[in-house]
Enzyme design. Sequence first.
Site, short mmCIF file in Angstrom:
data_model
loop_
_atom_site.label_atom_id
_atom_site.label_comp_id
_atom_site.label_asym_id
_atom_site.label_seq_id
_atom_site.Cartn_x
_atom_site.Cartn_y
_atom_site.Cartn_z
CD GLU A 29 -27.26 -18.52 -4.98
OE1 GLU A 29 -25.93 -18.16 -4.78
OE2 GLU A 29 -27.10 -19.83 -4.47
CD GLU A 60 -21.72 -16.33 -9.86
OE1 GLU A 60 -21.52 -17.14 -10.89
OE2 GLU A 60 -22.12 -16.50 -8.64
CD GLN A 82 -24.96 -15.57 -2.13
OE1 GLN A 82 -24.36 -16.55 -1.88
NE2 GLN A 82 -26.26 -15.80 -2.15
CG PHE A 83 -19.45 -12.85 -1.24
CD1 PHE A 83 -19.27 -12.06 -0.13
CD2 PHE A 83 -20.39 -13.79 -0.95
CE1 PHE A 83 -19.87 -12.35 1.09
CE2 PHE A 83 -20.95 -14.06 0.33
CZ PHE A 83 -20.52 -13.51 1.28
CG HIS A 129 -16.68 -15.29 0.25
ND1 HIS A 129 -16.26 -16.45 -0.20
CD2 HIS A 129 -18.12 -15.35 0.36
CE1 HIS A 129 -17.03 -17.46 -0.40
NE2 HIS A 129 -18.21 -16.91 0.03
#
Lengths: 326, 363
Positions: A29, A60, A82-83, A129
């Site tokens: 993403e 994911e 992303q994290f 995160h």
Amino acid sequence: MPVINMVKALNQALHEEMERDDKVVILGEDVAQVGGVFRVTEGLLDRFGNKRVIDTPVSEAGILGCALGMALGGLKPIAEIQFSGFMHNGFHQLNCHAARYRTRSWGHYHVPMVMRAPIGGGIRALEHHNDSEEALYVQSPGLKVVFPSGPRNAHGLLLSAIRDPDPVMYLEPKRVYRAIREEVPEGAEAIPFGQAQLVHEGKDITLISYGAMLQESLEAADKAASELKVSVEVIDLLSIVPMDTETIINSVKKTGRCVIVHEAPQSCGVGSEIISRINDHALLHLEAPIARVCGYDIPYPFFARESGYLPSVPRILAAIRKTVEF
Amino acid sequence: MPRTALKQFTIEHLQIMDQDGNVDPALDPKIPDQDLKELYRTMLKARMVDDRMYKLQAQGRMGTFPGVKGQEGCLGYGYALGKDDSIVPAFRETAALFYRGAPIKNILQYFMGMEEANVFPPEVKILPIPIAIGSQTLHGAGLAWANQIQNKPGVVLTFFGDGGSSEGDFHEACNMAGIFKLPVIFVCINNGWAISVPRTTQCASETLAQKAVGYGFPGIQVDGNDFMATYVACKEALDRARKGEGPTLIESVTYRLGAHTTADDPKRYRSEKEVEVWKPRDPMIRFKAYMEKKKLWSEAWQTKLEQEIAVEIEEAVREAEAEFQAINPYEMFDHVYSEMTPDLVAQKEHALEFAEEVAALHH
């Protein structure tokens, strides 16, 4: 020689490898148009086009499962999550499939994919995160687990990760992303997995760490030298699977003392494994119990309290003092 | 402002051959006689292998396995595929796999617990059987994506069950496939039960086929016990995929006549009455009736086929068991990574040393 930070070093490695091998594709993403939330994939869309740099929906399991299928289909996908704290939505794709495909097919099929994700805290981010869940991947045999600590090794290890025929969890300590700058010559060589780096030689105690905690460890080593007159040997693991047991054991045999530093929760963490290995191979060389400075066994706190969670220089220093004075 | 209908949809149900083996002439795919005979033989083979496996399991010569009886109508999917197309299987589509050329030995050895059985001959293009439910749909989508990116021919067909349609991965696979128009066919083998949980507890929608609407591609429900319907629906989906029009979802309504696996007792959750309703819809019975009507079937032919297949099965059993006897458990370390890590080398050495010590004690 270009002096660059880790984000640029990773970006350079991706450029070089995509240039070298047209089977390499990136999906995740926000990786294409904006170049990733941390800009690691910046410029790749313009250079390689949207067939090789693919913006996907937030998905994911979708990203990881499709990457696996792509790998079986002859590509070398690099999936960006992303994290790392969001990797769990696709964790079963890693644990049940990516990690097992080679064994499931008795070596016939393999999954040459890379899972890149920023990991760890210290940047005042939101819940999830900051999590450090490398131990989960270590407990998924079949995955390799790599943890760079600075721009140069991030570059060299990423080249190896992309070229590796096995699935590689490539965990990027985001606290380091822009904190350190190093020379990373274009075309710098790949760094093989399974070789820890002896970052700082010493004779009184071995300090073992990886990722963002390497900087804390180095600072603590400096302070130990000046304030405690203790000579600290610092080892940067770089890859957790495979782990370079030899370097650890040789150092501990020399110093007789050891402190392990990581920010993931303490119980059954990578530190526990290192202690076991020292126990197996160097127990009689120990002059003191091995100490751990880790995250605590709690969900990663919201950032107002993360200073209490993260291993700090004073905590490491206290562990060094206790071990040396034992 | 009036409310307006933005989107309306219908879901087709496709049946070509009825319960008594009568074929709708308007829908008849006109399969050549020779192919029909081969298809019938394959369906019979799937049935006979299943029966043989039950016996082997009862004798302790095979592990737990999921029976396929009643679901052989999936054969039509295997028949529809071309040489470049691949199957990402679930674990109850033996008839389709056999038609593609999967050896009996692979199926036997897989359920004898041998990983190497998961490698099918390359020309049949069948990926390893997965056990985790529904997650292979994503591998199908990814494999199709790799074909699309590399401009390779070949559509990917992935099987999953009605239970699998409840998994998030199925949603993510359909979503990805719809967005990127991937050349993939999702075939939901809806056999009515996910172990003890009925279809009505998987989803409140009237059909599973209509889920496709939400992802922006067509869905169709077929009579999964009618191999002609599965074949025709698959052929249409293949044509769409080959033209770059993306995925299709096919809901294949069938029935598991036996238990979920050899470890399951379906009497605990479903009525005998329900099973009785499905027995005459058995794809084997229908196919036989059709073949009889076409004068392609005779007692003598049936006997000949049964004899031939029995020999084939016994040969496969012999070979499978011989290889099973010869396996070395300590090879389990060898295929985790492309090269064994130093840790695995040490662990294997330890395991081998220990095995030798134990062997010495017993001699």
